[in-house]
Design a protein around this motif. Structure first.
Motif, mmCIF file in Angstrom:
data_model
loop_
_atom_site.group_PDB
_atom_site.id
_atom_site.type_symbol
_atom_site.label_atom_id
_atom_site.label_comp_id
_atom_site.label_asym_id
_atom_site.label_seq_id
_atom_site.Cartn_x
_atom_site.Cartn_y
_atom_site.Cartn_z
ATOM 1 N N ALA A 103 9.796 -4.410 -9.518
ATOM 2 C CA ALA A 103 8.690 -3.451 -9.417
ATOM 3 C C ALA A 103 8.134 -3.493 -8.011
ATOM 4 O O ALA A 103 8.479 -4.366 -7.203
ATOM 5 N N LEU A 104 7.279 -2.551 -7.713
ATOM 6 C CA LEU A 104 6.634 -2.495 -6.415
ATOM 7 C C LEU A 104 5.213 -3.010 -6.525
ATOM 8 O O LEU A 104 4.502 -2.728 -7.498
ATOM 9 N N HIS A 105 4.798 -3.771 -5.551
ATOM 10 C CA HIS A 105 3.440 -4.310 -5.490
ATOM 11 C C HIS A 105 2.789 -3.774 -4.219
ATOM 12 O O HIS A 105 3.359 -3.882 -3.125
ATOM 13 N N ALA A 106 1.617 -3.186 -4.369
ATOM 14 C CA ALA A 106 0.997 -2.485 -3.257
ATOM 15 C C ALA A 106 -0.492 -2.783 -3.213
ATOM 16 O O ALA A 106 -1.097 -3.241 -4.196
ATOM 17 N N VAL A 107 -1.062 -2.521 -2.060
ATOM 18 C CA VAL A 107 -2.511 -2.601 -1.848
ATOM 19 C C VAL A 107 -2.955 -1.224 -1.378
ATOM 20 O O VAL A 107 -2.445 -0.710 -0.381
ATOM 21 N N ARG A 108 -3.894 -0.644 -2.099
ATOM 22 C CA ARG A 108 -4.364 0.712 -1.796
ATOM 23 C C ARG A 108 -5.778 0.664 -1.266
ATOM 24 O O ARG A 108 -6.623 -0.093 -1.757
ATOM 25 N N ARG A 109 -6.030 1.478 -0.256
ATOM 26 C CA ARG A 109 -7.356 1.531 0.339
ATOM 27 C C ARG A 109 -8.285 2.375 -0.508
ATOM 28 O O ARG A 109 -7.918 3.441 -0.981
ATOM 29 N N LEU A 110 -9.502 1.895 -0.700
ATOM 30 C CA LEU A 110 -10.539 2.622 -1.408
ATOM 31 C C LEU A 110 -11.696 2.915 -0.454
ATOM 32 O O LEU A 110 -11.682 2.499 0.711
ATOM 33 N N ASP A 111 -12.681 3.609 -0.959
ATOM 34 C CA ASP A 111 -13.845 3.924 -0.143
ATOM 35 C C ASP A 111 -14.699 2.673 0.063
ATOM 36 O O ASP A 111 -14.575 1.675 -0.650
ATOM 37 N N ALA A 112 -15.572 2.761 1.051
ATOM 38 C CA ALA A 112 -16.541 1.698 1.355
ATOM 39 C C ALA A 112 -15.857 0.385 1.708
ATOM 40 O O ALA A 112 -16.383 -0.693 1.430
ATOM 41 N N GLY A 113 -14.670 0.454 2.319
ATOM 42 C CA GLY A 113 -13.985 -0.754 2.760
ATOM 43 C C GLY A 113 -13.354 -1.575 1.656
ATOM 44 O O GLY A 113 -12.909 -2.697 1.908
ATOM 45 N N ARG A 114 -13.278 -1.053 0.450
ATOM 46 C CA ARG A 114 -12.680 -1.800 -0.652
ATOM 47 C C ARG A 114 -11.193 -1.499 -0.757
ATOM 48 O O ARG A 114 -10.674 -0.577 -0.132
ATOM 49 N N SER A 115 -10.501 -2.298 -1.555
ATOM 50 C CA SER A 115 -9.070 -2.093 -1.791
ATOM 51 C C SER A 115 -8.737 -2.570 -3.192
ATOM 52 O O SER A 115 -9.502 -3.312 -3.820
ATOM 53 N N GLU A 116 -7.600 -2.124 -3.696
ATOM 54 C CA GLU A 116 -7.149 -2.551 -5.012
ATOM 55 C C GLU A 116 -5.657 -2.850 -4.970
ATOM 56 O O GLU A 116 -4.903 -2.237 -4.196
ATOM 57 N N ARG A 117 -5.233 -3.802 -5.794
ATOM 58 C CA ARG A 117 -3.829 -4.185 -5.870
ATOM 59 C C ARG A 117 -3.177 -3.447 -7.039
ATOM 60 O O ARG A 117 -3.747 -3.377 -8.129
ATOM 61 N N LEU A 118 -1.980 -2.916 -6.786
ATOM 62 C CA LEU A 118 -1.278 -2.109 -7.766
ATOM 63 C C LEU A 118 0.089 -2.709 -8.058
ATOM 64 O O LEU A 118 0.731 -3.279 -7.167
ATOM 65 N N ARG A 119 0.528 -2.553 -9.299
ATOM 66 C CA ARG A 119 1.907 -2.839 -9.678
ATOM 67 C C ARG A 119 2.525 -1.512 -10.101
ATOM 68 O O ARG A 119 2.115 -0.921 -11.105
ATOM 69 N N VAL A 120 3.476 -1.025 -9.325
ATOM 70 C CA VAL A 120 4.015 0.311 -9.508
ATOM 71 C C VAL A 120 5.424 0.199 -10.079
ATOM 72 O O VAL A 120 6.313 -0.378 -9.442
ATOM 73 N N PRO A 121 5.674 0.726 -11.278
ATOM 74 C CA PRO A 121 7.032 0.665 -11.847
ATOM 75 C C PRO A 121 7.956 1.670 -11.173
ATOM 76 O O PRO A 121 7.513 2.651 -10.578
ATOM 77 N N LEU A 122 9.245 1.405 -11.280
ATOM 78 C CA LEU A 122 10.254 2.335 -10.768
ATOM 79 C C LEU A 122 10.607 3.348 -11.847
ATOM 80 O O LEU A 122 10.619 3.008 -13.020
ATOM 81 N N PRO A 123 10.956 4.577 -11.472
ATOM 82 C CA PRO A 123 10.930 5.170 -10.134
ATOM 83 C C PRO A 123 9.510 5.436 -9.659
ATOM 84 O O PRO A 123 8.596 5.574 -10.470
ATOM 85 N N ALA A 124 9.364 5.515 -8.337
ATOM 86 C CA ALA A 124 8.022 5.649 -7.782
ATOM 87 C C ALA A 124 8.074 6.444 -6.485
ATOM 88 O O ALA A 124 9.086 6.461 -5.781
ATOM 89 N N VAL A 125 6.966 7.109 -6.201
ATOM 90 C CA VAL A 125 6.738 7.781 -4.928
ATOM 91 C C VAL A 125 5.503 7.149 -4.313
ATOM 92 O O VAL A 125 4.432 7.132 -4.934
ATOM 93 N N CYS A 126 5.653 6.610 -3.124
ATOM 94 C CA CYS A 126 4.564 5.897 -2.467
ATOM 95 C C CYS A 126 4.299 6.530 -1.104
ATOM 96 O O CYS A 126 5.233 6.869 -0.380
ATOM 97 N N SER A 127 3.046 6.686 -0.776
ATOM 98 C CA SER A 127 2.673 7.153 0.562
ATOM 99 C C SER A 127 1.915 6.033 1.255
ATOM 100 O O SER A 127 1.041 5.398 0.666
ATOM 101 N N VAL A 128 2.277 5.792 2.500
ATOM 102 C CA VAL A 128 1.714 4.680 3.264
ATOM 103 C C VAL A 128 0.930 5.225 4.442
ATOM 104 O O VAL A 128 1.197 6.315 4.948
ATOM 105 N N LEU A 129 -0.037 4.447 4.871
ATOM 106 C CA LEU A 129 -0.889 4.852 5.981
ATOM 107 C C LEU A 129 -0.234 4.494 7.304
ATOM 108 O O LEU A 129 0.536 3.540 7.402
ATOM 109 N N ALA A 130 -0.556 5.266 8.321
ATOM 110 C CA ALA A 130 -0.076 4.948 9.656
ATOM 111 C C ALA A 130 -0.665 3.613 10.102
ATOM 112 O O ALA A 130 -1.837 3.321 9.871
ATOM 113 N N GLY A 131 0.148 2.790 10.719
ATOM 114 C CA GLY A 131 -0.314 1.482 11.162
ATOM 115 C C GLY A 131 -0.330 0.425 10.086
ATOM 116 O O GLY A 131 -0.801 -0.694 10.332
#
Length: 283
Positions: A152-180
């Motif tokens: 599976a895919l494990h990701a960290v997603r940015r939230l508002d107010a400087g927060r973040s959340e950890r995700l476990r994404v099953p396959l198949p998946a479409v992921c978008s990543v931030l620049a940098g």
């Protein structure tokens, strides 16, 4: 999982026409375009996922021949194959449809698609969401981290107010990543020279013959709906005007309070809240 297919969907950015800041003259820029700001990060994440899952990485873009240099750079960085798609890419929905059809015709159904967190829809980032809907895949958008572990895919997603959340994404998946979000690797010179002589496969995707269920027919600035308010009461125009302006409505005149001590300021604030009904008397 040797047959895992990881696709890096890279958007080709037009460098635009340079304008002289003093004379305003428009100069011709013969340099080819480059990947968008989040494109290198999407490619690097796709390469790492392909290595971790034991699969292959395909870099794909929807653009004209000016994007061949960008795709050769992806080959030099380690992509197993590249694909340039010629077809409609006016908005996020059209781009997702074009990429989806091209991948199915050339490589089959991808297990993971990594995109930049932007799109042709004025940078709204709608393309990954449309692509996930067409693939019937899970989607994770706006990612700061992305890795593969235990199928599976494990990701960290940015939230508002400087927060973040950890995700476990099953396959198949479409992921978008931030620049940098990751530092792209630097291709070695032998790989750059070999990729410069490589041919770029091209697939032409024709526009759909049947109309889409939902399509954009007009774009206009957003204007909120006007509120429906009751008319002012009064028998004459003067009475109605006075009711609209609230001329004779009693109001508490403003006053400036300068408290010598913090406790006095608290007493003034509590007294104001009690007098206006926000606090109960004696509370």
């Amino acid at each position: 999982m040797s047959d895992v297919l990881v696709a890096a969907a890279i958007r080709h950015a037009d460098p635009g026409a340079p304008v002289d800041p003093l004379t305003g003259a428009v100069r011709e820029d013969r340099r080819p375009g480059r990947a968008s700001d989040a494109g290198p990060a999407a490619l690097e994440h796709a390469l790492r996922l392909a290595d971790a899952l034991g699969g292959r990485c395909v870099a794909v873009t929807v653009a004209g021949p000016e994007a061949d240099g960008m795709l050769r750079e992806a080959l030099a960085a380690g992509a197993h194959e590249v694909l340039r798609v010629e077809g409609p890419a006016q908005d996020g929905a059209a781009t997702a449809r074009t990429v989806h059809r091209a991948l199915l015709e050339r490589h089959g159904v991808p297990d993971v698609v990594v995109c930049g967190d932007e799109s042709a829809s004025h940078g709204t980032g709608a393309t990954p969401a449309f692509l996930a809907a067409r693939l019937g895949a899970a989607q994770a958008l706006g990612l700061l981290e992305l890795r593969a572990a235990q199928g599976a895919l494990h990701a960290v997603r940015r939230l508002d107010a400087g927060r973040s959340e950890r995700l476990r994404v099953p396959l198949p998946a479409v992921c978008s990543v931030l620049a940098g979000s990751v530092r792209p690797r630097r291709a070695p010179l032998p790989a750059v020279l070999a990729a410069s002589r490589s041919a770029v496969p091209v697939v032409t995707v024709a526009p759909p013959t049947s109309p889409e269920a939902v399509r954009t027919v007009a774009v206009r600035p957003y204007r909120p709906r006007p509120k429906v308010l009751p008319g002012p009461s009064g028998d004459t125009a003067r009475d109605r005007m006075l009711a609209l302006t609230g001329t004779f409505v009693p109001r508490t005149p403003p006053r400036v309070v300068t408290a010598a001590e913090p406790a006095h300021a608290v007493d003034e604030l509590l007294g104001f809240l009690r007098s206006h009904g926000y606090l109960e008397q004696g509370g």
